[in-house]
Design a protein around this motif. Structure first.
Motif, PDB file in Angstrom:
ATOM      1  N   SER A 180       0.851  -1.182   0.000  1.00  0.00           N
ATOM      2  CA  SER A 180       0.000   0.000   0.000  1.00  0.00           C
ATOM      3  C   SER A 180       0.889   1.234   0.000  1.00  0.00           C
ATOM      4  CB  SER A 180      -0.907   0.021   1.239  1.00  0.00           C
ATOM      5  OG  SER A 180      -0.138   0.109   2.413  1.00  0.00           O
ATOM      6  N   ARG A 183      -0.806   7.821  -3.320  1.00  0.00           N
ATOM      7  CA  ARG A 183      -0.967   7.852  -4.768  1.00  0.00           C
ATOM      8  C   ARG A 183       0.249   8.458  -5.460  1.00  0.00           C
ATOM      9  NH1 ARG A 183      -6.416   6.689  -5.721  1.00  0.00           N
ATOM     10  NH2 ARG A 183      -7.904   7.543  -4.211  1.00  0.00           N
ATOM     11  N   GLN A 285     -15.424   4.667  -1.037  1.00  0.00           N
ATOM     12  CA  GLN A 285     -14.409   4.261  -2.007  1.00  0.00           C
ATOM     13  C   GLN A 285     -13.430   5.381  -2.372  1.00  0.00           C
ATOM     14  OE1 GLN A 285     -17.358   3.104  -5.034  1.00  0.00           O
ATOM     15  NE2 GLN A 285     -16.663   0.985  -4.810  1.00  0.00           N
ATOM     16  N   THR A 287     -10.678   6.506  -1.336  1.00  0.00           N
ATOM     17  CA  THR A 287      -9.234   6.271  -1.299  1.00  0.00           C
ATOM     18  C   THR A 287      -8.793   5.214  -2.309  1.00  0.00           C
ATOM     19  OG1 THR A 287      -9.454   4.609   0.454  1.00  0.00           O
ATOM     20  CG2 THR A 287      -9.108   6.894   1.144  1.00  0.00           C
ATOM     21  N   GLU A 288      -9.738   4.620  -3.031  1.00  0.00           N
ATOM     22  CA  GLU A 288      -9.418   3.547  -3.964  1.00  0.00           C
ATOM     23  C   GLU A 288      -8.980   4.100  -5.321  1.00  0.00           C
ATOM     24  OE1 GLU A 288     -12.633   0.762  -4.221  1.00  0.00           O
ATOM     25  OE2 GLU A 288     -13.014   0.809  -2.064  1.00  0.00           O
ATOM     26  N   HIS A 289      -8.409   3.209  -6.147  1.00  0.00           N
ATOM     27  CA  HIS A 289      -8.040   3.585  -7.507  1.00  0.00           C
ATOM     28  C   HIS A 289      -9.057   3.012  -8.486  1.00  0.00           C
ATOM     29  CE1 HIS A 289      -5.540   4.828 -10.845  1.00  0.00           C
ATOM     30  NE2 HIS A 289      -5.792   3.648 -11.400  1.00  0.00           N
ATOM     31  N   SER A 307      -7.285  -2.364 -12.158  1.00  0.00           N
ATOM     32  CA  SER A 307      -6.505  -1.895 -11.017  1.00  0.00           C
ATOM     33  C   SER A 307      -5.506  -0.830 -11.439  1.00  0.00           C
ATOM     34  CB  SER A 307      -5.766  -3.069 -10.379  1.00  0.00           C
ATOM     35  OG  SER A 307      -4.899  -3.700 -11.301  1.00  0.00           O
TER      36      SER A 307
END
Length: 307
Positions: A180, A183, A285, A287-289, A307
């Protein structure tokens, strides 16, 4: 500010087995911070290394769970949690699923295993086994990038006397970077593949928009879609990847987004003058890509969340 000495191709090959990647990263060195090293590595891996280079990098890794004496020190460290938590039955099941995976996809199962137990790795292997080959290829490439970033952090820390400052990068303890990271690319990305030719689609204009009318979200019944605000535009490169379509932020705003592709200029004789994909990012969501590719041919298209 600590500076890493100029990298050699051999240095980088310890980190990533793709010779194209190694040559490009070595040529771009030296770097004045770990942050710049990782940003350059990500750019090269995603934009300059082709599928052949990805597969070459994958081939440099042993199957997960391997205990052979030929396995590198870094691979042993990265798999230590999985190896220490594997029972005889789990190890046997891992071996069997590794073989099934390679038979289906043609390459070794790639996962950033640092800190992951054997049951966790096995569950992820089984989950990803159901992927379509093109989806799994991208998933494997993203895992390879995570491993590359982890190893670059180790290389950087070994070469510099002082650790990076908090302003340079999120990595102060290399092992913490394993799977993790903050970004280093926008939260929404895309690429286009020409499924009729079996190759990336270059030169397609791409627009990213967000729905700004909070009083009325877009729906199938909307007669006029006037609530869209453009966040960014780009043209796909020779690898079919768009440039940056929005700012790099830790938390993307929740809401509705639309990616539109001007396919009429790319395939003027095709059925679709343009393609628009609308998707929603929920508050849970942010913080997700979100990688939203387009698989295009003159008379059909598909998409998926990658992803």
């Amino acid at each position: 500010m600590a500076t890493l000495r100029p990298l050699t191709v051999e240095d980088v090959l310890r980190v990533n087995g793709s010779r194209r990647f190694a040559a490009a990263l070595a040529a771009a060195s030296p770097f004045d911070s770990l942050a710049n090293t990782l940003l350059t590595a990500r750019r090269i891996w995603l934009n300059e290394v082709d599928v052949t280079g990805w597969l070459e990098a994958f081939a440099a890794h042993p199957p997960i769970g391997t205990t052979s004496s030929s396995v590198s020190k870094w691979s042993k460290e990265e798999q230590s949690a999985a190896l220490s938590t594997a029972t005889d039955s789990t190890a046997q099941e891992l071996s069997e699923w590794n073989a099934k995976y390679r038979e289906k996809f043609g390459f070794v199962f790639m996962i950033c295993a640092s800190g992951r137990t054997a049951p966790e790795v096995l569950a992820e292997l089984k989950r990803r086994y159901a992927n379509r080959p093109i989806v799994e290829l991208e998933a494997a490439a993203e895992e390879e990038l995570k491993i590359t970033e982890l190893r670059l952090a180790k290389l950087f820390s070994a070469e510099t006397a002082a650790p990076p400052t908090s302003g340079e990068n999120h990595i102060s303890q290399p092992d913490k970077a394993a799977c993790s990271s903050n970004r280093t690319r926008p939260p929404i990305t895309t690429h286009v593949l020409d499924t009729a030719l079996g190759s990336p689609a270059a030169g397609i204009e791409v627009h990213l928009e967000m729905w700004k009318d909070a009083s009325s979200p877009p729906s199938f019944d909307n007669k006029e879609f006037k609530g869209w605000t453009t966040l960014g535009t780009s043209i796909t490169n020779n690898d079919g990847r768009s440039g940056q379509l929005m700012d790099i932020v830790d938390n993307v705003a929740p809401g509705f987004y639309r990616i539109s592709f001007n396919t009429s200029k790319y395939a003027p004789s095709g059925f679709f003058p343009y393609v628009s994909i609308i998707f929603e990012i929920k508050r849970s969501q942010t913080t997700e890509h979100f990688h939203v590719p387009l698989l295009h041919s003159p008379f059909s298209f598909t998409t998926y969340r990658g992803s």
